[in-house]
Scaffold this active site. Structure first.
Site, PDB file in Angstrom:
ATOM      1  CG  HIS A 138      -0.344   0.190   2.536  1.00  0.00           C
ATOM      2  ND1 HIS A 138      -0.153   1.438   3.102  1.00  0.00           N
ATOM      3  CD2 HIS A 138       0.117  -0.709   3.441  1.00  0.00           C
ATOM      4  CE1 HIS A 138       0.396   1.292   4.294  1.00  0.00           C
ATOM      5  NE2 HIS A 138       0.572   0.005   4.529  1.00  0.00           N
ATOM      6  CG  ASP A 150       2.845   1.100   7.640  1.00  0.00           C
ATOM      7  OD1 ASP A 150       2.506   0.267   6.783  1.00  0.00           O
ATOM      8  OD2 ASP A 150       2.071   1.539   8.513  1.00  0.00           O
ATOM      9  CD  GLU A 184      -2.678  -1.246   5.781  1.00  0.00           C
ATOM     10  OE1 GLU A 184      -2.707  -2.133   6.655  1.00  0.00           O
ATOM     11  OE2 GLU A 184      -2.199  -0.110   6.003  1.00  0.00           O
ATOM     12  CD  GLU A 185      -1.281   2.970   7.409  1.00  0.00           C
ATOM     13  OE1 GLU A 185      -1.944   2.700   8.431  1.00  0.00           O
ATOM     14  OE2 GLU A 185      -0.119   2.583   7.246  1.00  0.00           O
ATOM     15  CD  GLU A 211       0.992  -3.385   6.203  1.00  0.00           C
ATOM     16  OE1 GLU A 211       1.889  -2.793   6.860  1.00  0.00           O
ATOM     17  OE2 GLU A 211      -0.012  -2.798   5.785  1.00  0.00           O
ATOM     18  CG  HIS A 287       1.474   4.358  11.987  1.00  0.00           C
ATOM     19  ND1 HIS A 287       0.186   3.958  12.261  1.00  0.00           N
ATOM     20  CD2 HIS A 287       1.803   3.755  10.815  1.00  0.00           C
ATOM     21  CE1 HIS A 287      -0.238   3.156  11.291  1.00  0.00           C
ATOM     22  NE2 HIS A 287       0.731   3.022  10.402  1.00  0.00           N
TER      23      HIS A 287
END
Length: 824
Positions: A138, A150, A184-185, A211, A287
């Site tokens: 993603h 990510d 995706e998030e 991922e 994140h």
């Protein structure tokens, strides 16, 4: 593609010339390593820099929907043009799906998406293919992170894997669909849109999902299946640098880790098997703004690319892919030995092996144990020592929490080992020393050593039987911890009887335990690598010191099992107890004095405190539609247990005077929750501030209200706002929600009986229309919030002013939101 860098420091000073020589050395080293790979590591790095260079890429933003999409399409076109003369054809399709589904993640909620983006690239022989592998990454990110690990790095790797496979001279037997998904998030939305709506999805037989749960390091296989052992065998056979663990799979699927991946969507909604790979190291900066390309080492990128390319090439040439359902027979036990080699065998073989080891153990114990009561009493002593140890360490953890020193170990992990580890080892040693001196005073040390070795063997064997009966593949761990010590003991039994606890015996004994203990310590390291960072984002309700202290104690118990009998062989344990007591006392004093600060802004190894701040305006309407009340403020949430205790000295206005409580009569407490995590984050602060006025304000209205023939009321609504909105429903006073326009039409509520609908859209999405069907026996409260994650609406002067006051060790995720509540 090869890139050469020539450095000629002929006119430089000595120091500059030496620096260039060092740079040249590393450049040549990277270049030589890239020559050993089928992928261009420099190209991977280039793609990663381009994708992250646009900044954060939340769904609906120009950065995600236009800039990143255009770059990916451009690179795919370059690959298609370069490989046009080869035996393969490339087809590209940009999908903008709309749909909804319910998922039990985070207590359960429903997700609705509208025109999110997928880039599907179909690689197949020019003669065509009927069966396809799916490779998924993603390219979207959370709103406050560049998302290098990510998941931009995975998309960069996939571009180069596509390039390599497209230029193969030998035609592939089957095809590959490379899916670059753009939502995706937003809780797995784009993958659901592809697997349930795209026409190519029907030809997908298996998938690889790429991922991240950390930043860099080795990518680990932590989920496979379901029940397709041939996939694991393919990975073991093909991967150049295998790294896998069935323990990770069973821990992750147990739900104790608050995370999920697209693997779940393909498994549950597509009913296809797959492999889930993820980076797991350094989850402290997952994140956050620190997830940047420079933190991902080149060897991590190359290693991931080599593995993915090799596994994909193997699978698309495999005849098993054509009918994967034919090979669906049970689970697979798989684990790697220190990252060197992966061991894999069918779960049914593991069950047989486990019971063979169990029978051998009980035969050994039955043959040599003339007094079963001694073994039973000694087992009770061992279990009592475990219980007392765990209880004592938890008391210490609670004391640390009560004096306000929670998470002292977050930036200094060794301190937790020194405090909780010394307490655990010391307490266990003390209990066994007391048992040895007070209860077993008449028995010879040699006999006691034999007895407590047998106790460890028996207890591990009980764990082996229990896990095997539960059908868990992780039973291989106690199997190793029984088989190797038993074999070692049998081989050294004569030596033990003749010489007792000699140095030679100890050395041989340790050599026999080397393999299972090395693997056990490796698993323990992985557990701490994953769970320690999670404690920094697990909410305000879970005491992290209790969790970490429990993990340290369990690790101590597991590692001490086959060393326990040395306590009874030793003449005295006074010095060891004194040393452990000293370490514990010193550490407890240092922790109590606040010497160890939990967070760090060190760029080399940041340990940020995570805080969420929303500048929001809330409007509450009565049943007749009139405004009951309206307020505005800065809504502040801490994502860890320490709350604002460390922030208040820097930002005095955030203190207990502005603490707010959950209003149970309002949907989701009357606050604009982005995700349904109010059960994890109950401590929050609300600082009064002026009203927000975004350029695109939330518009929400009731379109119609109809009485159905079965006595229910159908309410139709229209909502227009930013790309992210959340809908909250709370039936009250006897009302019940019987139907809606989401998912399969059956309302799915969360843990507290409320309903949460997560909404997002891409570019040019139409107005959101939906309906609810409610029984007329009471009132239903309907609330909707809008979240402005990008653009000019994301900031306000008041929000920026508050953010500037935060210390540099705090990572703040901030945006503007609106909340409106109605009663019907």
């Amino acid at each position: 593609q090869c890139y050469f860098l020539y450095l000629m420091p002929t006119t430089c000073s000595k120091n500059v010339g030496m620096g260039l020589k060092i740079l040249q050395y590393y450049t040549v080293s990277i270049f030589l390593s890239s020559l050993q790979s089928d992928l261009c590591v420099f190209c991977n790095r280039k793609h990663l820099e381009h994708i992250t260079g646009v900044g954060p890429r939340p769904v609906g933003s120009v950065e995600n929907e236009v800039l990143t999409v255009n770059y990916l399409l451009q690179q795919v076109e370059l690959v298609r043009a370069e490989s046009a003369a080869g035996p393969h054809a490339i087809t590209v399709d940009v999908q903008r799906p709309t749909g909804s589904f319910s998922i039990d993640f985070l207590g359960g909620f429903t997700s609705y998406y509208d025109r999110v983006t997928n880039i599907a690239v179909r690689l197949e022989p020019k003669t065509g293919a009927q069966h396809f592998m799916l490779a998924n990454c993603h390219f979207d990110s959370v709103a406050n992170s560049p998302g290098a690990s990510d998941d931009a790095v995975s998309c960069a790797v996939m571009l180069e894997v596509l390039h390599s496979m497209a230029n193969l001279s030998t035609p592939l037997r089957h095809g590959v669909i490379f899916l670059f998904n753009g939502a995706e998030e937003n809780i797995l939305q784009a993958s659901h849109g592809f697997i349930t709506q795209h026409p190519w999805a029907k030809q997908v037989r298996a998938f690889l999902n790429l991922e991240a749960a950390g930043v860099g390091g080795k990518e680990v296989v932590f989920q496979t299946g379901p029940e397709n052992p041939w996939l694991v065998q393919a990975y073991v056979h093909a991967a150049k640098h295998p790294f896998a663990s069935v323990v990770g799979q069973e821990v992750f699927q147990s739900g104790i880790i608050p995370s999920d991946t697209d693997f779940r969507i393909y498994r549950d909604f597509g009913n296809i098997p797959g492999i889930d790979l993820a980076f797991i190291e350094n989850g402290f900066i997952y994140h956050t703004k620190y997830d940047t390309p420079d933190r991902i080492h080149t060897d991590s990128i190359q290693r991931a690319g080599d593995n993915i390319l090799a596994v994909l090439k193997h699978l698309v040439m495999s005849e098993k892919l054509a009918d994967s359902s034919e090979y669906r027979h049970g689970n697979m036990v798989f684990f790697d030995l220190l990252g060197v080699v992966v061991v894999a065998y069918p779960a049914r073989v593991g069950t047989i092996l486990n019971y063979i080891v169990t029978m051998a153990t009980f035969l050994y114990l039955a043959k040599k144990c003339s007094l079963p009561s001694n073994l039973a009493y000694a087992s009770c002593v061992a279990l009592l020592s475990w219980f007392v140890t765990l209880l004592s360490v938890l008391i210490v953890a609670l004391l640390v929490t009560l004096i306000g020193r929670s998470m002292f170990w977050y930036s200094h992990f060794y301190t937790s080992v020194c405090l909780y580890g010394s307490a655990a080892v010391g307490k266990m040693l003390l209990v066994h020393t007391l048992a040895k001196n007070l209860y077993y005073g008449v028995m010879r040390r040699l006999e006691l050593g034999e007895l407590f070795f047998d106790v460890s063997l028996l207890l591990w064997c009980c764990v082996l039987v229990y896990l095997t009966q539960r059908g868990l593949c992780s039973a291989y761990v106690p199997m190793l911890m029984v088989a190797f010590p038993l074999a070692t003991k049998l081989l050294l039994s004569g030596h033990f009887r003749n010489r007792g606890a000699s140095l030679c015996y100890a050395v041989l004994y340790l050599l026999g335990l080397a393999l299972p203990y090395a693997h056990l310590m490796f698993l323990i390291w992985v557990v701490f690598e994953i769970f320690t960072p999670i404690m920094g984002r697990s909410g305000t309700e879970i005491p992290p010191d209790v969790v970490l202290a429990s993990l340290v104690t369990v690790a101590t118990i597991l590692l001490s099992s086959f060393f326990m009998h040395f306590i009874y062989l030793a003449r005295s344990t006074k010095r060891v107890l004194a040393a452990l007591g000293t370490v514990f006392t010193v550490m407890f004093i240092l922790v109590s004095c606040g010497l160890f600060f939990p967070y760090s802004a060190d760029l080399a190894s940041p340990r940020p405190k995570r805080v969420i701040i929303q500048h929001t305006t809330r409007t509450f309407h009565a049943v007749d539609g009139s405004v009951e009340r309206m307020d505005s403020g800065l809504w502040i949430n801490s994502l860890d247990y320490t709350g604002m205790s460390h922030v208040t000295p820097h930002v005095p206005e955030i203190n207990d005077t502005i603490r707010t409580r959950c209003a149970d009569d309002l949907p989701f407490c009357g606050f604009p929750w982005f995700l349904p995590v109010k059960f994890l984050v109950k401590k929050n602060w609300y600082l009064p501030a002026p009203a927000v006025s975004p350029k695109s304000p939330l518009e929400f209205r009731l379109l119609s209200k109809q009485l159905t023939e079965w006595g229910a009321v159908k309410l139709s609504f229209e909502a227009k706002g930013p790309s992210h909105m959340s809908l909250y429903l709370l039936p009250q006073a006897g009302a019940s929600l019987t139907g809606w326009s989401f998912g399969d039409g059956t309302p799915q509520f969360d843990l507290n009986g409320e309903y949460f609908i997560f909404y997002s859209h891409g570019l040019d999405a139409p107005t959101w229309n939906f309906w609810l069907e409610v029984q007329v026996d009471g009132i239903i409260s309907v609330a909707i919030s809008s979240h402005y994650f990008f653009g000019d609406d994301r900031r306000t002067p008041e929000l920026d002013s508050l953010l500037r006051k935060f210390p540099d060790w705090a990572f703040t995720s901030s945006w503007v939101s609106m909340y409106q509540m109605y009663r019907y």
